[in-house]
Every structure is written in C-alpha cells, then in structure tokens.
Design an enzyme around this catalytic site. Structure first.
Site, PDB file in Angstrom:
ATOM      1  N   ASP A 141      -6.642   5.417  -1.055  1.00 59.20           N
ATOM      2  CA  ASP A 141      -6.291   4.275  -0.206  1.00 59.20           C
ATOM      3  C   ASP A 141      -6.190   3.010  -1.047  1.00 59.20           C
ATOM      4  OD1 ASP A 141      -7.753   2.646   2.724  1.00 59.20           O
ATOM      5  OD2 ASP A 141      -5.656   2.977   2.137  1.00 59.20           O
ATOM      6  N   LYS A 144      -0.630   1.785  -3.994  1.00 58.01           N
ATOM      7  CA  LYS A 144       0.192   2.937  -3.595  1.00 58.01           C
ATOM      8  C   LYS A 144       0.925   3.537  -4.795  1.00 58.01           C
ATOM      9  CE  LYS A 144      -1.698   1.656   0.007  1.00 58.01           C
ATOM     10  NZ  LYS A 144      -3.074   2.218   0.197  1.00 58.01           N
ATOM     11  N   ASP A 169      -3.881   7.896   2.447  1.00 59.06           N
ATOM     12  CA  ASP A 169      -3.476   6.970   3.493  1.00 59.06           C
ATOM     13  C   ASP A 169      -2.124   6.344   3.132  1.00 59.06           C
ATOM     14  OD1 ASP A 169      -4.675   3.820   4.849  1.00 59.06           O
ATOM     15  OD2 ASP A 169      -3.655   5.480   5.845  1.00 59.06           O
ATOM     16  N   ASN A 170      -1.397   5.866   4.145  1.00 57.27           N
ATOM     17  CA  ASN A 170      -0.195   5.035   3.940  1.00 57.27           C
ATOM     18  C   ASN A 170       0.980   5.734   3.270  1.00 57.27           C
ATOM     19  OD1 ASN A 170      -2.737   2.933   2.954  1.00 57.27           O
ATOM     20  ND2 ASN A 170      -1.652   2.579   4.870  1.00 57.27           N
ATOM     21  N   GLU A 199      -2.415   1.110  10.952  1.00 55.50           N
ATOM     22  CA  GLU A 199      -3.599   0.597  11.647  1.00 55.50           C
ATOM     23  C   GLU A 199      -3.252  -0.590  12.557  1.00 55.50           C
ATOM     24  OE1 GLU A 199      -3.510   1.349   8.391  1.00 55.50           O
ATOM     25  OE2 GLU A 199      -3.945  -0.360   7.147  1.00 55.50           O
TER      26      GLU A 199
HETATM   27  O1  LIG Z   1      -2.272  -2.094  -0.180  1.00 55.18           O
HETATM   28  C1  LIG Z   1      -3.011  -1.429   0.534  1.00 55.18           C
HETATM   29  N1  LIG Z   1      -4.176  -0.940   0.061  1.00 55.18           N
HETATM   30  C2  LIG Z   1      -4.550  -1.172  -1.334  1.00 55.18           C
HETATM   31  C3  LIG Z   1      -5.200  -2.559  -1.542  1.00 55.18           C
HETATM   32  C4  LIG Z   1      -5.478  -2.863  -3.015  1.00 55.18           C
HETATM   33  C5  LIG Z   1      -6.301  -1.765  -3.663  1.00 55.18           C
HETATM   34  C6  LIG Z   1      -6.790  -2.183  -5.031  1.00 55.18           C
HETATM   35  N2  LIG Z   1      -7.687  -1.152  -5.548  1.00 55.18           N
HETATM   36  C7  LIG Z   1      -8.777  -0.706  -4.908  1.00 55.18           C
HETATM   37  C8  LIG Z   1      -9.403   0.230  -5.715  1.00 55.18           C
HETATM   38  C9  LIG Z   1      -8.644   0.358  -6.876  1.00 55.18           C
HETATM   39  C10 LIG Z   1      -8.799   1.117  -8.055  1.00 55.18           C
HETATM   40  N3  LIG Z   1      -7.880   0.993  -9.042  1.00 55.18           N
HETATM   41  C11 LIG Z   1      -6.842   0.143  -8.897  1.00 55.18           C
HETATM   42  C12 LIG Z   1      -6.637  -0.628  -7.768  1.00 55.18           C
HETATM   43  C13 LIG Z   1      -7.559  -0.524  -6.748  1.00 55.18           C
HETATM   44  C14 LIG Z   1      -2.669  -1.226   1.974  1.00 55.18           C
HETATM   45  C15 LIG Z   1      -1.645  -2.013   2.532  1.00 55.18           C
HETATM   46  C16 LIG Z   1      -1.292  -1.860   3.882  1.00 55.18           C
HETATM   47  C17 LIG Z   1      -0.208  -2.695   4.466  1.00 55.18           C
HETATM   48  C18 LIG Z   1      -0.087  -4.042   4.106  1.00 55.18           C
HETATM   49  C19 LIG Z   1       0.919  -4.820   4.655  1.00 55.18           C
HETATM   50  C20 LIG Z   1       1.805  -4.261   5.577  1.00 55.18           C
HETATM   51  F1  LIG Z   1       2.761  -5.027   6.114  1.00 55.18           F
HETATM   52  C21 LIG Z   1       1.696  -2.931   5.930  1.00 55.18           C
HETATM   53  C22 LIG Z   1       0.685  -2.148   5.369  1.00 55.18           C
HETATM   54  C23 LIG Z   1      -1.959  -0.926   4.689  1.00 55.18           C
HETATM   55  C24 LIG Z   1      -2.973  -0.142   4.131  1.00 55.18           C
HETATM   56  O2  LIG Z   1      -3.639   0.794   4.872  1.00 55.18           O
HETATM   57  C25 LIG Z   1      -3.322  -0.271   2.775  1.00 55.18           C
HETATM   58  O3  LIG Z   1      -4.304   0.553   2.280  1.00 55.18           O
HETATM   59 MG   LIG Z   2      -4.700   2.135   3.651  1.00 52.94          MG
END
Ligand SMILES: O=C(NCCCCCn1ccc2cnccc21)c1cc(-c2ccc(F)cc2)cc(O)c1O
Ligand SMILES: [Mg+2]
Length: 214
Positions: A141, A144, A169-170, A199
């Site tokens: 998660d 991406k 996810d996603n 979500e």
């Molecule tokens: O970006 C998403 N998640 C990732 C967030 C950053 C993670 C950073 N990170 C964490 C551990 C880690 C380890 N290594 C490197 C990097 C690491 C996300 C976005 C949406 C979304 C957003 C806008 C929209 F308009 C529609 C959907 C929905 C979701 O469910 C999501 O999960």
């Molecule tokens: Mg997610």
C-alpha cells in the site's frame, strides 16, 4: 501553526474512539474520512476484504508496506495470533509519528513493529534485523511504482515461500499497471482480483491477491 490531516485524524480517534478498542479506532477513522476529510486509508469496504484474507490465513509473519496513519495496521494487528510478527514500513516520519499514536490508542503497540524508511533499503535487511525467515502475508500500500520492483526484491531476498500471499491495494486507482501485468502473467503466481471501490468513494478500485507458487 496549522495542523496536518493526519494530526486531525488522530484527534478524531482520541476524541471518538475508546482506548484499547481497535474496532472503535477503525470506526472513528472511517467516520472522519467519510464525513469530515477524505484520507488514503484502505477504508471499510476494501478493509473487509483485507480482514477476510488475514482471518483465513491466520499468518505468523506479516509485512505491510505503507503504514500512513495506521488504519490498515490496526485492522490487521487486531486479527493476528498473539505470537505473530508484524512489521509495518513507513517512509514519511510525520505519518509514522501519527501512526504510532493511533496504534497505541488501539492498544496494539505490542503486536506491531513500525519501521521508518524506504522499502528498497529495508527489504534486503529484514531477515537479519528482525529474525524473520519468510512472510506469510505482505500488504502492499506504498508508492504504486514500487509494488513491482519490491515484489521482485522480496523474491530475490528469499522473503517469500510457497503459499505466501501478496495483497495489493489500489491496483485500479491510482493503479499499478506494471505490477498487475507482471503478477497476472507470471507462472510463479496465482492471482485474483477483488473488485471494490476507492476508499470512501464510488470510484472503482480493488485488491489483487496473489499466491506465490515458489
Ligand atoms: O499514494 C498512495 N499511497 C502511498 C502513499 C505514500 C507511501 C510512501 N511509503 C510508505 C512506505 C514506503 C516505503 N518505501 C517507499 C515509500 C513508502 C495512495 C493514494 C490514493 C489516492 C490518492 C489520490 C486519489 F485521487 C486517489 C487515490 C489511495 C490510496 O489507497 C493510496 O494508498
Ligand atoms: Mg492504498
């Protein structure tokens, strides 16, 4: 100074959830995100699919990539057997600080090890640092565009065994096209798509469950 969305989410948990009651923490976050401010938690609809995968596996070792505010961390940890090992990785220190407090409010801090850093750096070190041989379940998660490289890295580091489950996810929104292409065409995986919604919205999204065949 202005508060951040994760800080406002934590305040909603501390105001509306009961200390030591994981389900009330999950409910408080879902209410906040549905009625006050959207946030990128896996949410209640995909969360039920996550619950069913965790419950059916009864995993001894779980890895979560992408903690954010700890919503899915709490959902997973509340279902784990007492001696299970659960590592959750968060890159953003601000998110990690909030997640620690959300996990503590749920009374689950003993069941979760929250690690701060990047997946590419940490995955090669997990075996020696945490004394884990292989993971039974990995919940992807995080960024991406890291799902595919990190899956290949987990394979190379011997962190997956025959039967290990990857739950991503996603895979539709925001989408992980290269990961889906790889995992659905690889003879090393048996994949299934669980159609759901992004979500707290009506937009299509879903979880991809992939079993590593070794
Ligand atoms: O970006 C998403 N998640 C990732 C967030 C950053 C993670 C950073 N990170 C964490 C551990 C880690 C380890 N290594 C490197 C990097 C690491 C996300 C976005 C949406 C979304 C957003 C806008 C929209 F308009 C529609 C959907 C929905 C979701 O469910 C999501 O999960
Ligand atoms: Mg997610």
């Amino acid at each position: 100074t202005q508060s951040t969305r994760p800080q406002r989410l934590l305040s909603a948990v501390q105001k509306n959830a009961t200390r030591g009651d994981p389900c009330s923490v999950v409910r408080a976050i879902d209410d906040f995100c549905r009625h006050k401010e959207w946030a990128m938690n896996v949410g209640d609809e995909k969360g039920c699919i996550l619950d069913s995968v965790v419950s059916e596996m009864n995993p001894a070792a779980v890895l979560e990539l992408g903690t954010y505010c700890g919503y899915s961390t709490v959902r997973i940890a509340r279902l784990l057997p007492p001696d299970a090992k659960f590592i959750t990785l968060e890159f953003n220190p601000g998110f990690a600080a909030i997640a620690r407090q959300v996990i503590a409010w749920a009374g689950l801090e003993e069941k979760v090890q929250l690690v701060e850093g990047a997946s590419g750096d940490w995955i090669p070190k997990i075996k020696e640092q945490f004394g884990i041989k292989t993971f039974d379940l990995v919940f992807l998660d995080h960024w991406k565009d890291r799902y595919l490289p990190d899956t290949k890295l987990m394979e190379e580091c011997g962190l997956l065994r025959k039967g290990s489950v990857l739950l991503a996810d996603n895979v539709i929104c925001p989408g992980t096209p290269d990961y889906l292409e790889y995992i659905r065409s690889s003879p090393k995986y048996e994949s299934r798509y669980f159609k759901s919604h992004l979500e707290y919205t009506k937009v299509e999204d879903g979880l991809e469950k992939s079993i590593f065949l070794g």
